[in-house]
Enzyme design. Structure first.
Site, PDB file in Angstrom:
ATOM      1  N   LYS A  15       1.047  -1.191   0.089  1.00 14.94           N
ATOM      2  CA  LYS A  15      -0.229   0.018  -0.021  1.00 14.94           C
ATOM      3  C   LYS A  15       0.937   1.317   0.034  1.00 14.94           C
ATOM      4  O   LYS A  15       2.122   1.280   0.231  1.00 14.94           O
ATOM      5  CB  LYS A  15      -1.032   0.122   1.300  1.00 14.94           C
ATOM      6  CG  LYS A  15      -0.111   0.128   2.497  1.00 14.94           C
ATOM      7  CD  LYS A  15      -1.144   0.297   3.931  1.00 14.94           C
ATOM      8  CE  LYS A  15      -0.314   0.575   5.070  1.00 14.94           C
ATOM      9  NZ  LYS A  15      -1.200   0.731   6.295  1.00 14.94           N
ATOM     10  N   VAL A  63      10.199  -7.227   7.439  1.00 16.71           N
ATOM     11  CA  VAL A  63      11.681  -6.561   7.406  1.00 16.71           C
ATOM     12  C   VAL A  63      12.322  -6.749   8.917  1.00 16.71           C
ATOM     13  O   VAL A  63      13.379  -6.287   9.117  1.00 16.71           O
ATOM     14  CB  VAL A  63      11.774  -5.324   6.902  1.00 16.71           C
ATOM     15  CG1 VAL A  63      11.375  -5.104   5.667  1.00 16.71           C
ATOM     16  CG2 VAL A  63      11.202  -4.154   7.930  1.00 16.71           C
ATOM     17  N   ASN A  89      11.492   0.605   1.421  1.00 14.00           N
ATOM     18  CA  ASN A  89      10.304   1.610   1.551  1.00 14.00           C
ATOM     19  C   ASN A  89       9.620   1.344   3.167  1.00 14.00           C
ATOM     20  O   ASN A  89       9.031   2.078   3.584  1.00 14.00           O
ATOM     21  CB  ASN A  89       9.273   1.264   0.400  1.00 14.00           C
ATOM     22  CG  ASN A  89       8.163   2.061   0.800  1.00 14.00           C
ATOM     23  OD1 ASN A  89       8.011   3.300   0.661  1.00 14.00           O
ATOM     24  ND2 ASN A  89       7.205   1.313   1.041  1.00 14.00           N
ATOM     25  N   TYR A 165      10.911   8.604  15.446  1.00 13.94           N
ATOM     26  CA  TYR A 165      10.837   8.558  13.706  1.00 13.94           C
ATOM     27  C   TYR A 165      11.922   9.397  13.160  1.00 13.94           C
ATOM     28  O   TYR A 165      12.645   9.023  12.363  1.00 13.94           O
ATOM     29  CB  TYR A 165       9.295   9.126  13.398  1.00 13.94           C
ATOM     30  CG  TYR A 165       9.174   8.970  12.037  1.00 13.94           C
ATOM     31  CD1 TYR A 165       8.846   7.762  11.348  1.00 13.94           C
ATOM     32  CD2 TYR A 165       9.532  10.113  11.020  1.00 13.94           C
ATOM     33  CE1 TYR A 165       8.884   7.891   9.821  1.00 13.94           C
ATOM     34  CE2 TYR A 165       9.143  10.268   9.551  1.00 13.94           C
ATOM     35  CZ  TYR A 165       8.910   8.958   8.998  1.00 13.94           C
ATOM     36  OH  TYR A 165       8.832   8.903   7.633  1.00 13.94           O
ATOM     37  N   THR A 200      -0.958   9.211   3.218  1.00 15.34           N
ATOM     38  CA  THR A 200      -1.213   7.727   3.428  1.00 15.34           C
ATOM     39  C   THR A 200      -1.593   7.402   4.755  1.00 15.34           C
ATOM     40  O   THR A 200      -1.827   8.350   5.695  1.00 15.34           O
ATOM     41  CB  THR A 200       0.360   7.338   3.395  1.00 15.34           C
ATOM     42  OG1 THR A 200       0.964   7.519   4.055  1.00 15.34           O
ATOM     43  CG2 THR A 200       1.150   7.528   1.837  1.00 15.34           C
ATOM     44  N   ASN A 203       0.199   8.872   8.118  1.00 15.46           N
ATOM     45  CA  ASN A 203      -0.299   9.987   8.590  1.00 15.46           C
ATOM     46  C   ASN A 203      -1.666  10.583   8.711  1.00 15.46           C
ATOM     47  O   ASN A 203      -1.827  11.623   8.529  1.00 15.46           O
ATOM     48  CB  ASN A 203       0.624  11.245   8.096  1.00 15.46           C
ATOM     49  CG  ASN A 203       0.507  11.280   6.559  1.00 15.46           C
ATOM     50  OD1 ASN A 203      -0.820  11.148   5.996  1.00 15.46           O
ATOM     51  ND2 ASN A 203       1.531  11.512   5.823  1.00 15.46           N
TER      52      ASN A 203
HETATM   53  P1  NAP Z   1       2.257   3.290   4.842  1.00 11.83           P
HETATM   54  O1  NAP Z   1       0.941   3.684   3.816  1.00 11.83           O
HETATM   55  O2  NAP Z   1       1.716   3.269   6.196  1.00 11.83           O
HETATM   56  O3  NAP Z   1       2.951   2.129   4.233  1.00 11.83           O
HETATM   57  C1  NAP Z   1       3.895   1.338   5.153  1.00 11.83           C
HETATM   58  C2  NAP Z   1       4.219   0.224   4.439  1.00 11.83           C
HETATM   59  O4  NAP Z   1       5.353  -0.329   5.144  1.00 11.83           O
HETATM   60  C3  NAP Z   1       3.255  -0.939   4.649  1.00 11.83           C
HETATM   61  O5  NAP Z   1       3.167  -1.650   3.805  1.00 11.83           O
HETATM   62  C4  NAP Z   1       3.326  -1.834   5.662  1.00 11.83           C
HETATM   63  O6  NAP Z   1       2.770  -2.927   5.691  1.00 11.83           O
HETATM   64  C5  NAP Z   1       4.881  -1.745   5.562  1.00 11.83           C
HETATM   65  N1  NAP Z   1       5.415  -2.363   6.801  1.00 11.83           N
HETATM   66  C6  NAP Z   1       5.485  -1.765   7.924  1.00 11.83           C
HETATM   67  N2  NAP Z   1       6.318  -2.290   8.933  1.00 11.83           N
HETATM   68  C7  NAP Z   1       6.780  -3.396   8.215  1.00 11.83           C
HETATM   69  C8  NAP Z   1       7.613  -4.652   8.428  1.00 11.83           C
HETATM   70  N3  NAP Z   1       7.765  -5.048   9.703  1.00 11.83           N
HETATM   71  N4  NAP Z   1       7.606  -5.483   7.553  1.00 11.83           N
HETATM   72  C9  NAP Z   1       7.344  -5.288   6.105  1.00 11.83           C
HETATM   73  N5  NAP Z   1       6.545  -4.292   5.794  1.00 11.83           N
HETATM   74  C10 NAP Z   1       6.203  -3.105   6.709  1.00 11.83           C
HETATM   75  O7  NAP Z   1       3.186   4.469   4.738  1.00 11.83           O
HETATM   76  P2  NAP Z   1       3.828   5.449   3.294  1.00 11.83           P
HETATM   77  O8  NAP Z   1       3.625   6.864   3.814  1.00 11.83           O
HETATM   78  O9  NAP Z   1       3.540   4.858   2.224  1.00 11.83           O
HETATM   79  O10 NAP Z   1       5.589   5.111   3.963  1.00 11.83           O
HETATM   80  C11 NAP Z   1       6.502   4.557   2.946  1.00 11.83           C
HETATM   81  C12 NAP Z   1       7.672   5.112   3.330  1.00 11.83           C
HETATM   82  O11 NAP Z   1       7.711   6.465   3.156  1.00 11.83           O
HETATM   83  C13 NAP Z   1       7.945   4.938   5.054  1.00 11.83           C
HETATM   84  O12 NAP Z   1       9.456   4.573   5.146  1.00 11.83           O
HETATM   85  C14 NAP Z   1       7.825   6.354   5.598  1.00 11.83           C
HETATM   86  O13 NAP Z   1       8.688   6.521   6.806  1.00 11.83           O
HETATM   87  C15 NAP Z   1       8.292   7.145   4.295  1.00 11.83           C
HETATM   88  N6  NAP Z   1       7.753   8.631   4.268  1.00 11.83           N
HETATM   89  C16 NAP Z   1       6.623   8.848   4.252  1.00 11.83           C
HETATM   90  C17 NAP Z   1       6.015  10.116   4.142  1.00 11.83           C
HETATM   91  C18 NAP Z   1       4.541  10.526   4.282  1.00 11.83           C
HETATM   92  O14 NAP Z   1       4.184  11.659   4.051  1.00 11.83           O
HETATM   93  N7  NAP Z   1       3.770   9.652   4.027  1.00 11.83           N
HETATM   94  C19 NAP Z   1       6.935  11.170   4.203  1.00 11.83           C
HETATM   95  C20 NAP Z   1       8.326  10.881   4.611  1.00 11.83           C
HETATM   96  C21 NAP Z   1       8.738   9.432   4.355  1.00 11.83           C
HETATM   97  P3  NAP Z   1       1.268  -3.234   6.691  1.00 11.83           P
HETATM   98  O15 NAP Z   1       0.331  -2.734   5.290  1.00 11.83           O
HETATM   99  O16 NAP Z   1       1.467  -4.691   6.770  1.00 11.83           O
HETATM  100  O17 NAP Z   1       1.322  -2.023   7.623  1.00 11.83           O
END
Ligand code: NAP
Length: 242
Positions: A15, A63, A89, A165, A200, A203
């Site tokens: 996702k 992971v 990611n 974080y 996403t 947040n």
């Molecule tokens: P998200 O929609 O919550 O997606 C996070 C993904 O990581 C999900 O697929 C989740 O799986 C997976 N995950 C969490 N723990 C895991 C584990 N132990 N093993 C394997 N998969 C795991 O968040 P997102 O916003 O797309 O975030 C993706 C990346 O971008 C992250 O590293 C985040 O820190 C970074 N980021 C996001 C933002 C933002 O504004 N959204 C900004 C800066 C950086 P489940 O569905 O099973 O929970």
């Protein structure tokens, strides 16, 4: 015979930004392996991309679990013999209170995924990335991992200081620099990506940017040409200060 198209593994790809990175790399003709800790969610995401005409496969991958990481690395080796792109990611954001109030458990769990998870996955997949002509590692960092930006009271996100974080992403940045230095005389490039503030589940969909926008810089770093940078920290607009 060697697998003809490029092979990319994206962690946490069921996702959010990870799924969109997989979609964009798949649309470029890569075989995309969607890492997901929940096999059902991974298969549903891979089926969605397959329906859109992409060569997409789910790979069970938590992971924080070394056995799961080893099994994923073995599956990639067995099925493809190499890996061209690894996008680290998967990430979690657990804390939103002041540093003085967070628990050790919150800090440890955050580091387990955002720091130790990236290290363990990278170490396990590196032998396969070295078999590629142009291995690329992209670490999903955040602008919140920048020491420079966090130290600037005038920065737009200066008030956003979850210790677990932000410090996990700062550690991830250092991991990026150190792997890049070790690999500098190889074709493997290692860079950190800041996707911006993206709506996403992480947040509660508060970010103003779309997943399409958030995935852009990671996709660019995953497909860098041979003369592209390594050991850098980038957002869509260019270099992010460490
Ligand atoms: P998200 O929609 O919550 O997606 C996070 C993904 O990581 C999900 O697929 C989740 O799986 C997976 N995950 C969490 N723990 C895991 C584990 N132990 N093993 C394997 N998969 C795991 O968040 P997102 O916003 O797309 O975030 C993706 C990346 O971008 C992250 O590293 C985040 O820190 C970074 N980021 C996001 C933002 C933002 O504004 N959204 C900004 C800066 C950086 P489940 O569905 O099973 O929970």
């Amino acid at each position: 015979m060697a697998h003809s198209s490029q092979v990319a593994l994206i962690t946490g790809a069921n996702k959010g930004i990870g799924l969109e990175i997989a979609r964009q790399l798949g649309a470029q003709g890569m075989t995309v392996l969607l890492g997901a800790r929940d096999p059902g969610r991974g298969q549903a995401a891979a089926a969605e991309l397959t329906q859109q005409g992409m060569d997409a496969h789910a790979v069970p991958l938590d992971v924080t679990n070394q056995e799961s990481i080893n099994a994923a690395a073995q599956a990639v080796e067995r099925d493809f013999g190499r890996l061209d792109v690894l996008v680290n990611n998967a990430g979690i954001a657990l804390d939103n209170g002041p540093a003085s109030a967070i628990s050790m458990d919150t800090l440890r769990r955050t580091y387990d995924t955002n720091v130790f998870g990236v290290f363990a996955v990278t170490q396990a997949l590196l032998p396969l990335l070295k078999k590629s002509d142009a291995g690329r590692i992209v670490n999903m960092s955040s602008g919140l991992g920048s020491l420079t930006q966090n130290s600037d009271p005038g920065w737009g996100f200066a008030g956003v200081k979850p210790l677990a974080y932000n410090s996990s992403k700062a550690a991830l940045n250092m991991i990026t620099v150190i792997f890049a230095a070790e690999l500098k005389d190889t074709p493997v490039k290692v860079n950190a990506a800041d996707p911006g503030y993206v709506a996403t589940d992480l947040n509660q969909h508060q970010g103003p940017r779309t997943v399409e926008q958030g995935a852009t810089i990671a996709v660019r770093l995953a497909t860098l040409p041979a003369d592209g940078p390594t050991g850098g920290y980038f957002d869509e607009d260019g270099i992010v200060p460490w």
